[in-house]
Write a protein that holds these residues in place. Structure first.
Motif, PDB file in Angstrom:
ATOM      1  N   TYR A  46      23.913  13.142 -53.156  1.00 37.18           N
ATOM      2  CA  TYR A  46      22.816  13.651 -52.315  1.00 37.18           C
ATOM      3  C   TYR A  46      23.372  14.112 -50.972  1.00 37.18           C
ATOM      4  O   TYR A  46      24.347  13.542 -50.470  1.00 37.18           O
ATOM      5  N   SER A  47      22.716  15.098 -50.386  1.00 38.62           N
ATOM      6  CA  SER A  47      23.110  15.563 -49.055  1.00 38.62           C
ATOM      7  C   SER A  47      22.664  14.583 -47.975  1.00 38.62           C
ATOM      8  O   SER A  47      23.294  14.488 -46.918  1.00 38.62           O
ATOM      9  N   HIS A  48      21.554  13.872 -48.247  1.00 35.34           N
ATOM     10  CA  HIS A  48      21.021  12.947 -47.246  1.00 35.34           C
ATOM     11  C   HIS A  48      20.708  11.601 -47.902  1.00 35.34           C
ATOM     12  O   HIS A  48      20.058  11.550 -48.953  1.00 35.34           O
ATOM     13  N   VAL A  49      21.172  10.539 -47.253  1.00 34.49           N
ATOM     14  CA  VAL A  49      20.904   9.179 -47.725  1.00 34.49           C
ATOM     15  C   VAL A  49      20.259   8.399 -46.585  1.00 34.49           C
ATOM     16  O   VAL A  49      20.790   8.357 -45.469  1.00 34.49           O
ATOM     17  N   VAL A  50      19.096   7.833 -46.862  1.00 36.37           N
ATOM     18  CA  VAL A  50      18.394   7.012 -45.867  1.00 36.37           C
ATOM     19  C   VAL A  50      18.457   5.569 -46.344  1.00 36.37           C
ATOM     20  O   VAL A  50      17.889   5.217 -47.385  1.00 36.37           O
ATOM     21  N   TYR A  51      19.156   4.730 -45.588  1.00 32.21           N
ATOM     22  CA  TYR A  51      19.389   3.343 -45.999  1.00 32.21           C
ATOM     23  C   TYR A  51      18.519   2.396 -45.181  1.00 32.21           C
ATOM     24  O   TYR A  51      18.564   2.387 -43.955  1.00 32.21           O
ATOM     25  N   VAL A  52      17.726   1.598 -45.901  1.00 36.69           N
ATOM     26  CA  VAL A  52      16.809   0.650 -45.269  1.00 36.69           C
ATOM     27  C   VAL A  52      17.102  -0.734 -45.835  1.00 36.69           C
ATOM     28  O   VAL A  52      17.005  -0.952 -47.049  1.00 36.69           O
ATOM     29  N   ASN A  53      17.481  -1.670 -44.972  1.00 36.99           N
ATOM     30  CA  ASN A  53      17.769  -3.043 -45.414  1.00 36.99           C
ATOM     31  C   ASN A  53      16.736  -3.984 -44.789  1.00 36.99           C
ATOM     32  O   ASN A  53      16.750  -4.232 -43.585  1.00 36.99           O
ATOM     33  N   PHE A  54      15.829  -4.484 -45.626  1.00 36.66           N
ATOM     34  CA  PHE A  54      14.735  -5.307 -45.125  1.00 36.66           C
ATOM     35  C   PHE A  54      15.186  -6.698 -44.708  1.00 36.66           C
ATOM     36  O   PHE A  54      14.487  -7.366 -43.944  1.00 36.66           O
ATOM     37  N   MET A  55      16.346  -7.134 -45.211  1.00 35.14           N
ATOM     38  CA  MET A  55      16.821  -8.456 -44.820  1.00 35.14           C
ATOM     39  C   MET A  55      17.482  -8.415 -43.451  1.00 35.14           C
ATOM     40  O   MET A  55      17.328  -9.334 -42.637  1.00 35.14           O
ATOM     41  N   GLU A  56      18.193  -7.324 -43.173  1.00 29.29           N
ATOM     42  CA  GLU A  56      18.895  -7.217 -41.891  1.00 29.29           C
ATOM     43  C   GLU A  56      17.940  -6.882 -40.752  1.00 29.29           C
ATOM     44  O   GLU A  56      18.194  -7.245 -39.607  1.00 29.29           O
ATOM     45  N   ASN A  57      16.856  -6.166 -41.056  1.00 29.15           N
ATOM     46  CA  ASN A  57      15.948  -5.723 -39.999  1.00 29.15           C
ATOM     47  C   ASN A  57      14.502  -5.846 -40.465  1.00 29.15           C
ATOM     48  O   ASN A  57      13.999  -5.014 -41.229  1.00 29.15           O
ATOM     49  N   ASP A  58      13.819  -6.873 -39.992  1.00 23.97           N
ATOM     50  CA  ASP A  58      12.412  -7.101 -40.366  1.00 23.97           C
ATOM     51  C   ASP A  58      11.508  -5.942 -39.945  1.00 23.97           C
ATOM     52  O   ASP A  58      10.470  -5.698 -40.567  1.00 23.97           O
ATOM     53  N   ASP A  59      11.887  -5.227 -38.895  1.00 23.39           N
ATOM     54  CA  ASP A  59      11.022  -4.168 -38.370  1.00 23.39           C
ATOM     55  C   ASP A  59      10.774  -3.062 -39.395  1.00 23.39           C
ATOM     56  O   ASP A  59       9.748  -2.378 -39.329  1.00 23.39           O
ATOM     57  N   PHE A  60      11.707  -2.885 -40.325  1.00 18.48           N
ATOM     58  CA  PHE A  60      11.520  -1.843 -41.330  1.00 18.48           C
ATOM     59  C   PHE A  60      10.255  -2.069 -42.161  1.00 18.48           C
ATOM     60  O   PHE A  60       9.685  -1.124 -42.710  1.00 18.48           O
ATOM     61  N   GLN A  61       9.817  -3.317 -42.239  1.00 19.78           N
ATOM     62  CA  GLN A  61       8.605  -3.607 -43.004  1.00 19.78           C
ATOM     63  C   GLN A  61       7.389  -2.896 -42.399  1.00 19.78           C
ATOM     64  O   GLN A  61       6.449  -2.533 -43.115  1.00 19.78           O
ATOM     65  N   LEU A  62       7.427  -2.680 -41.086  1.00 20.73           N
ATOM     66  CA  LEU A  62       6.292  -2.055 -40.400  1.00 20.73           C
ATOM     67  C   LEU A  62       6.068  -0.623 -40.882  1.00 20.73           C
ATOM     68  O   LEU A  62       4.938  -0.124 -40.852  1.00 20.73           O
ATOM     69  N   ALA A  63       7.131   0.027 -41.341  1.00 19.51           N
ATOM     70  CA  ALA A  63       7.016   1.415 -41.796  1.00 19.51           C
ATOM     71  C   ALA A  63       6.128   1.544 -43.021  1.00 19.51           C
ATOM     72  O   ALA A  63       5.620   2.625 -43.328  1.00 19.51           O
ATOM     73  N   PHE A  64       5.935   0.442 -43.744  1.00 16.69           N
ATOM     74  CA  PHE A  64       5.173   0.467 -44.993  1.00 16.69           C
ATOM     75  C   PHE A  64       3.826  -0.250 -44.874  1.00 16.69           C
ATOM     76  O   PHE A  64       3.097  -0.358 -45.856  1.00 16.69           O
ATOM     77  N   LYS A  65       3.488  -0.723 -43.666  1.00 13.89           N
ATOM     78  CA  LYS A  65       2.323  -1.599 -43.502  1.00 13.89           C
ATOM     79  C   LYS A  65       0.992  -0.863 -43.560  1.00 13.89           C
ATOM     80  O   LYS A  65       0.104  -1.221 -44.331  1.00 13.89           O
TER      81      LYS A  65
END
Length: 440
Positions: A46-65
């Motif tokens: 892929y030309s673009h990879v977006v990596y989201v680790n929910f264990m390392e950063n709890d704030d990422f959960q807010l993106a799906f709330k």
């Protein structure tokens, strides 16, 4: 770890090439290589990879709330990850440790319906009782995700890492199929490698370290750190009332396998222990991918699953290296020198359980109160086949008894794995231990 070739890479390529593919969910025990493999694949395709680790950063959960609209989710992620780029059909979103964010698991349905972005989710504790920070469970988007199981390196992947090429694997496969001995040079080398695999196992960090340094002390430390991580997971994620029992079950495994009759006994976990106390705890460890069960059969005939007794089983560690790391110091050197002593049966059985389990097989054995006992029973070439594992020339009385009464047991073939070359003796196919992975 960039030298480690993994079979699941083929699965990932086939998934991407399939029209209308669903979000992919890769399950597997901790540290079996999920994140590294997925990232390596995504960066190559892929030309673009977006990596989201929910264990390392709890704030990422807010993106799906707040919203399940894909434009809202990608906008939220863009705000959190300024470098993220979302180009339709050329972006892969990796949702690592998705068990930490049930809302992200639910959102997979909407990613599939939207269709603009490829999504790969990974999870170490998906499906275990009480996973996630608050013990909440995701709404599983049934029909909108593709699930794949990933294991630590199997023996064939270990051979690749150690420089054994496919020509040699094809050669030994032909030796098995044609029942002809493997030439001495290759036989000795693979016999050495299977002893090393028993100790190193398939955890990528342990294998990579061994390939580079050949330092068993460092490998053992890596393995014991992983075991320590498992115990931390038991404290962090298991239901409060189950935590002590889960750890007791886990720590009893070497004692269980040291017994002559390796049937799992709750009384070995705790004096007077009963299934009602520990059954859920054992299930938690199995769901976390740490152990595999081997069920006793009522009768030796196909279908094996339909003839299994779910209340009588043996338990093996899913990775042979982790099992050996739980034994006393010095065991590694004993194995390399061929001095297995009291644990020899358990060690050989566990490596074959490891090889069979990592192909996705369910495991079965056969034991009767009359004394008949066979280590494993497998479906092989469309038949029910007995599988004996012997650290040295051992007793095959049970196997010969069963083979001599096909009208009663419905079995015509048996295989004995151990310190042998390929041969046929008393109607039993003998194979070297290193051929266990070829019994597909």
């Amino acid at each position: 770890m960039d030298t480690l070739k993994r079979k699941i890479e083929t699965t990932l390529v086939a998934w991407k090439e399939k029209d209308g593919h669903k979000p992919l969910v890769i399950k597997g025990c901790r540290q079996c290589g999920k994140t590294f493999t997925v990232m390596h694949f995504a960066e190559a395709h892929y030309s673009h990879v977006v990596y989201v680790n929910f264990m390392e950063n709890d704030d990422f959960q807010l993106a799906f709330k707040q919203s399940k609209k894909i434009d809202d989710i990608t906008m939220n992620l863009s705000a959190m990850i300024p470098s993220a780029r979302f180009n339709p059909k050329d972006t892969c979103i990796i949702l690592d440790e998705i068990q930490e964010c049930p809302d992200a698991r639910s959102a997979l349905k909407f990613f599939k319906l939207d269709g603009r972005y490829d999504v790969i989710a990974t999870g170490s504790l998906l499906g275990v009782k009480g996973y996630g920070t608050h013990g909440s469970k995701a709404s599983i988007p049934v029909g909108y995700e593709q699930n794949e199981e990933m294991y630590p390196l199997d023996f064939e992947e270990f051979l690749w890492a150690m420089g054994i090429d496919d020509d040699i694997i094809s050669y030994i496969t032909s030796c098995k199929d044609e029942v002809k001995p493997v030439n001495d040079a290759i036989h000795q080398r693979l016999s050495q490698l299977v002893r090393q695999y028993i100790i190193v196992g398939g955890m990528p960090e342990a294998v990579a370290n061994f390939v580079q340094n050949r330092n068993m002390g460092e490998v053992l430390q890596i393995q014991r750190d992983i075991i320590g991580g498992y115990k931390e997971d038991m404290l962090k994620y298991a239901p409060e009332t189950d935590k002590p029992r889960i750890r007791q079950c886990f720590e009893s495994i070497p004692r269980q396998l040291a017994k002559e009759n390796k049937k799992f006994q709750y009384s070995v976990v705790q004096k007077g222990g009963k299934a009602s106390q520990f059954l859920g705890s054992l299930q938690w460890i199995e769901d976390a991918g740490i152990i595999c069960r081997c069920y006793n059969l009522h009768i030796t005939e196909l279908p094996l699953d339909g003839n299994a007794d779910e209340t009588t089983f043996k338990v093996y560690m899913a990775d042979t290296g982790l099992f050996v790391s739980m034994l006393e110091d010095g065991t590694q050197a004993d194995i390399l020198q061929g001095n297995l002593y009291g644990y020899k049966g358990a060690i050989y059985e566990n490596v074959i359980a490891d090889m069979l389990h990592k192909t996705g097989r369910k495991l079965y054995y056969f034991r009767k109160d009359s004394g008949l006992e066979v280590d494993f029973v497998i479906r092989y070439n469309g038949e029910c086949v007995l599988l004996e594992v012997k650290a040295k020339d051992g007793n095959t009385k049970s196997t010969r008894t069963i083979l001599s009464h096909p009208e009663k047991y419905h079995v015509h073939h048996a295989i004995k794995l151990g310190n042998y070359n390929v041969g046929l003796k008393d109607g039993i196919l003998t194979l070297p231990l290193y051929m266990g992975f070829l019994l597909k």
